[in-house]
Write a protein that holds these residues in place. Structure first.
Motif, PDB file in Angstrom:
ATOM      1  N   SER A 188       0.863  -1.185   0.000  1.00 49.03           N
ATOM      2  CA  SER A 188       0.000   0.000   0.000  1.00 49.03           C
ATOM      3  C   SER A 188       0.892   1.224   0.000  1.00 49.03           C
ATOM      4  O   SER A 188       2.006   1.204   0.525  1.00 49.03           O
ATOM      5  N   GLU A 189       0.388   2.289  -0.598  1.00 50.87           N
ATOM      6  CA  GLU A 189       1.207   3.493  -0.773  1.00 50.87           C
ATOM      7  C   GLU A 189       1.537   4.152   0.565  1.00 50.87           C
ATOM      8  O   GLU A 189       2.658   4.605   0.784  1.00 50.87           O
ATOM      9  N   HIS A 190       0.562   4.208   1.486  1.00 52.88           N
ATOM     10  CA  HIS A 190       0.834   4.926   2.734  1.00 52.88           C
ATOM     11  C   HIS A 190       1.815   4.162   3.619  1.00 52.88           C
ATOM     12  O   HIS A 190       2.633   4.764   4.317  1.00 52.88           O
ATOM     13  N   LEU A 191       1.806   2.817   3.546  1.00 53.57           N
ATOM     14  CA  LEU A 191       2.797   2.050   4.303  1.00 53.57           C
ATOM     15  C   LEU A 191       4.181   2.151   3.656  1.00 53.57           C
ATOM     16  O   LEU A 191       5.195   2.153   4.348  1.00 53.57           O
ATOM     17  N   LYS A 192       4.201   2.248   2.338  1.00 50.42           N
ATOM     18  CA  LYS A 192       5.475   2.444   1.640  1.00 50.42           C
ATOM     19  C   LYS A 192       6.114   3.758   2.073  1.00 50.42           C
ATOM     20  O   LYS A 192       7.335   3.828   2.302  1.00 50.42           O
ATOM     21  N   LYS A 193       5.303   4.792   2.231  1.00 47.94           N
ATOM     22  CA  LYS A 193       5.824   6.091   2.669  1.00 47.94           C
ATOM     23  C   LYS A 193       6.373   6.016   4.086  1.00 47.94           C
ATOM     24  O   LYS A 193       7.248   6.810   4.460  1.00 47.94           O
ATOM     25  N   MET A 194       5.875   5.060   4.871  1.00 50.38           N
ATOM     26  CA  MET A 194       6.343   4.916   6.248  1.00 50.38           C
ATOM     27  C   MET A 194       7.545   3.974   6.358  1.00 50.38           C
ATOM     28  O   MET A 194       8.046   3.732   7.448  1.00 50.38           O
ATOM     29  N   GLY A 195       7.997   3.437   5.204  1.00 58.16           N
ATOM     30  CA  GLY A 195       9.216   2.648   5.206  1.00 58.16           C
ATOM     31  C   GLY A 195       9.069   1.188   4.828  1.00 58.16           C
ATOM     32  O   GLY A 195      10.062   0.456   4.775  1.00 58.16           O
ATOM     33  N   ALA A 196       7.847   0.741   4.567  1.00 52.73           N
ATOM     34  CA  ALA A 196       7.649  -0.661   4.180  1.00 52.73           C
ATOM     35  C   ALA A 196       8.237  -0.917   2.793  1.00 52.73           C
ATOM     36  O   ALA A 196       8.277  -0.017   1.944  1.00 52.73           O
ATOM     37  N   GLU A 197       8.693  -2.137   2.578  1.00 50.73           N
ATOM     38  CA  GLU A 197       9.342  -2.482   1.314  1.00 50.73           C
ATOM     39  C   GLU A 197       9.094  -3.948   0.975  1.00 50.73           C
ATOM     40  O   GLU A 197       8.704  -4.746   1.831  1.00 50.73           O
ATOM     41  N   LEU A 198       9.337  -4.293  -0.287  1.00 49.35           N
ATOM     42  CA  LEU A 198       9.185  -5.671  -0.741  1.00 49.35           C
ATOM     43  C   LEU A 198      10.475  -6.446  -0.517  1.00 49.35           C
ATOM     44  O   LEU A 198      11.571  -5.944  -0.809  1.00 49.35           O
ATOM     45  N   ILE A 199      10.354  -7.669   0.003  1.00 50.80           N
ATOM     46  CA  ILE A 199      11.490  -8.580   0.107  1.00 50.80           C
ATOM     47  C   ILE A 199      11.073  -9.921  -0.490  1.00 50.80           C
ATOM     48  O   ILE A 199       9.883 -10.175  -0.702  1.00 50.80           O
ATOM     49  N   SER A 200      12.030 -10.770  -0.756  1.00 49.65           N
ATOM     50  CA  SER A 200      11.705 -12.072  -1.333  1.00 49.65           C
ATOM     51  C   SER A 200      11.012 -12.968  -0.317  1.00 49.65           C
ATOM     52  O   SER A 200      11.145 -12.784   0.898  1.00 49.65           O
ATOM     53  N   GLN A 201      10.271 -13.919  -0.822  1.00 41.56           N
ATOM     54  CA  GLN A 201       9.616 -14.891   0.054  1.00 41.56           C
ATOM     55  C   GLN A 201      10.640 -15.604   0.918  1.00 41.56           C
ATOM     56  O   GLN A 201      10.425 -15.809   2.119  1.00 41.56           O
ATOM     57  N   GLN A 202      11.774 -15.974   0.328  1.00 41.68           N
ATOM     58  CA  GLN A 202      12.787 -16.707   1.085  1.00 41.68           C
ATOM     59  C   GLN A 202      13.371 -15.860   2.211  1.00 41.68           C
ATOM     60  O   GLN A 202      13.611 -16.358   3.311  1.00 41.68           O
ATOM     61  N   ALA A 203      13.595 -14.586   1.948  1.00 42.62           N
ATOM     62  CA  ALA A 203      14.115 -13.698   2.992  1.00 42.62           C
ATOM     63  C   ALA A 203      13.120 -13.600   4.141  1.00 42.62           C
ATOM     64  O   ALA A 203      13.512 -13.583   5.321  1.00 42.62           O
ATOM     65  N   PHE A 204      11.846 -13.555   3.805  1.00 40.85           N
ATOM     66  CA  PHE A 204      10.817 -13.493   4.842  1.00 40.85           C
ATOM     67  C   PHE A 204      10.780 -14.787   5.650  1.00 40.85           C
ATOM     68  O   PHE A 204      10.712 -14.771   6.886  1.00 40.85           O
ATOM     69  N   LEU A 205      10.846 -15.925   4.954  1.00 46.70           N
ATOM     70  CA  LEU A 205      10.825 -17.219   5.658  1.00 46.70           C
ATOM     71  C   LEU A 205      12.052 -17.382   6.544  1.00 46.70           C
ATOM     72  O   LEU A 205      11.958 -17.942   7.645  1.00 46.70           O
ATOM     73  N   ASN A 206      13.199 -16.885   6.083  1.00 48.33           N
ATOM     74  CA  ASN A 206      14.404 -16.948   6.900  1.00 48.33           C
ATOM     75  C   ASN A 206      14.228 -16.146   8.190  1.00 48.33           C
ATOM     76  O   ASN A 206      14.664 -16.576   9.270  1.00 48.33           O
ATOM     77  N   GLN A 207      13.576 -14.995   8.075  1.00 49.15           N
ATOM     78  CA  GLN A 207      13.323 -14.159   9.248  1.00 49.15           C
ATOM     79  C   GLN A 207      12.407 -14.904  10.229  1.00 49.15           C
ATOM     80  O   GLN A 207      12.620 -14.877  11.437  1.00 49.15           O
ATOM     81  N   LEU A 208      11.386 -15.559   9.695  1.00 51.19           N
ATOM     82  CA  LEU A 208      10.461 -16.324  10.542  1.00 51.19           C
ATOM     83  C   LEU A 208      11.210 -17.429  11.298  1.00 51.19           C
ATOM     84  O   LEU A 208      10.984 -17.643  12.485  1.00 51.19           O
ATOM     85  N   LYS A 209      12.091 -18.127  10.598  1.00 48.08           N
ATOM     86  CA  LYS A 209      12.800 -19.262  11.208  1.00 48.08           C
ATOM     87  C   LYS A 209      13.841 -18.827  12.217  1.00 48.08           C
ATOM     88  O   LYS A 209      14.182 -19.584  13.131  1.00 48.08           O
ATOM     89  N   ASN A 210      14.326 -17.596  12.086  1.00 46.26           N
ATOM     90  CA  ASN A 210      15.409 -17.124  12.952  1.00 46.26           C
ATOM     91  C   ASN A 210      14.912 -16.375  14.171  1.00 46.26           C
ATOM     92  O   ASN A 210      15.700 -15.830  14.937  1.00 46.26           O
ATOM     93  N   THR A 211      13.573 -16.304  14.359  1.00 51.98           N
ATOM     94  CA  THR A 211      13.041 -15.582  15.530  1.00 51.98           C
ATOM     95  C   THR A 211      12.557 -16.548  16.587  1.00 51.98           C
ATOM     96  O   THR A 211      12.389 -17.724  16.333  1.00 51.98           O
TER      97      THR A 211
END
Length: 211
Positions: A188-211
């Motif tokens: 969404s545009e307003h979340l992008k303005k607040m700093g949100a960004e796209l990352i790869s699915q694998q990067a996201f899954l790695n974050q999930l596994k490392n928490t």
């Protein structure tokens, strides 16, 4: 292909097998155990009353790193004014209901159906789903809710009945020391303005596994 889930097992297909639009599987149920399994594997339900339960695992994930949060000068002024009071998990059910009924631009109806509301309330009682509430004069004026897996908060929905209240909820969420990443799911545009960004699915899954 889109996979048909077995109601008697909690197994999901590998998220990397999702369709280009993120659709991975169909069917199953919204039990606490299945929802937890889904979120642990980067999968979430998203459907409407015209379809069966649909499960998504986007190949690109829209996320917000709290350390990269951008707060506008005007929003900082609103926060400093102490006009609003912030609470956590004080009225989870009400927040979900407001998210389901608030009018949104370019959107007819809601995907937060009664059975979805019940499912997330069950997750809340199980200690996985949480809400942040924004109050003005003891009236609920904004908030958000989502599912926390380790240090990843999977945001489900937010609402504002007064300007900036959902943003204040997001700022508060970003300040929590036990959250290292906020999953915003859909760009969404307003979340992008607040700093949100796209990352790869694998990067996201790695974050999930490392928490």
């Amino acid at each position: 292909m889109v996979f048909q889930l077995d109601r008697h097992t909690l197994n999901f297909p590998d998220p990397s097998l999702a369709q280009p639009d993120g659709l991975l599987a169909i069917g199953g149920d919204l039990s606490v155990a299945r929802l937890i399994s889904a979120y642990q594997n980067g999968i979430f339900p998203w459907y409407d009353e015209q379809t069966p339960i649909l499960w998504y695992a986007p190949l690109l994930r829209f996320v917000l790193n709290p350390k990269k949060l951008r707060i506008s000068k005007s929003l900082r002024q609103v926060i400093r004014s102490e006009r609003f009071r912030i609470t956590e998990n004080q009225c989870f059910e009400q927040v979900v209901a407001r998210c389901a009924t608030v009018e949104r631009k370019d959107q007819d109806g809601t995907w937060i159906l009664p059975e979805m509301q019940k499912a997330y309330l069950d997750l809340h009682h199980a200690g996985y789903a949480h809400s942040i509430e924004i109050w003005e004069n003891n009236q609920l004026m904004g908030g958000l809710y989502g599912v926390q897996i380790g240090k990843v908060f999977c945001g489900e929905s937010m609402f504002s009945q007064v300007s900036n209240t959902s943003k204040i909820a997001l700022v508060h969420l970003s300040s929590k020391v036990d959250i290292e990443l906020i999953d915003c799911q859909v760009p969404s545009e307003h979340l992008k303005k607040m700093g949100a960004e796209l990352i790869s699915q694998q990067a996201f899954l790695n974050q999930l596994k490392n928490t």
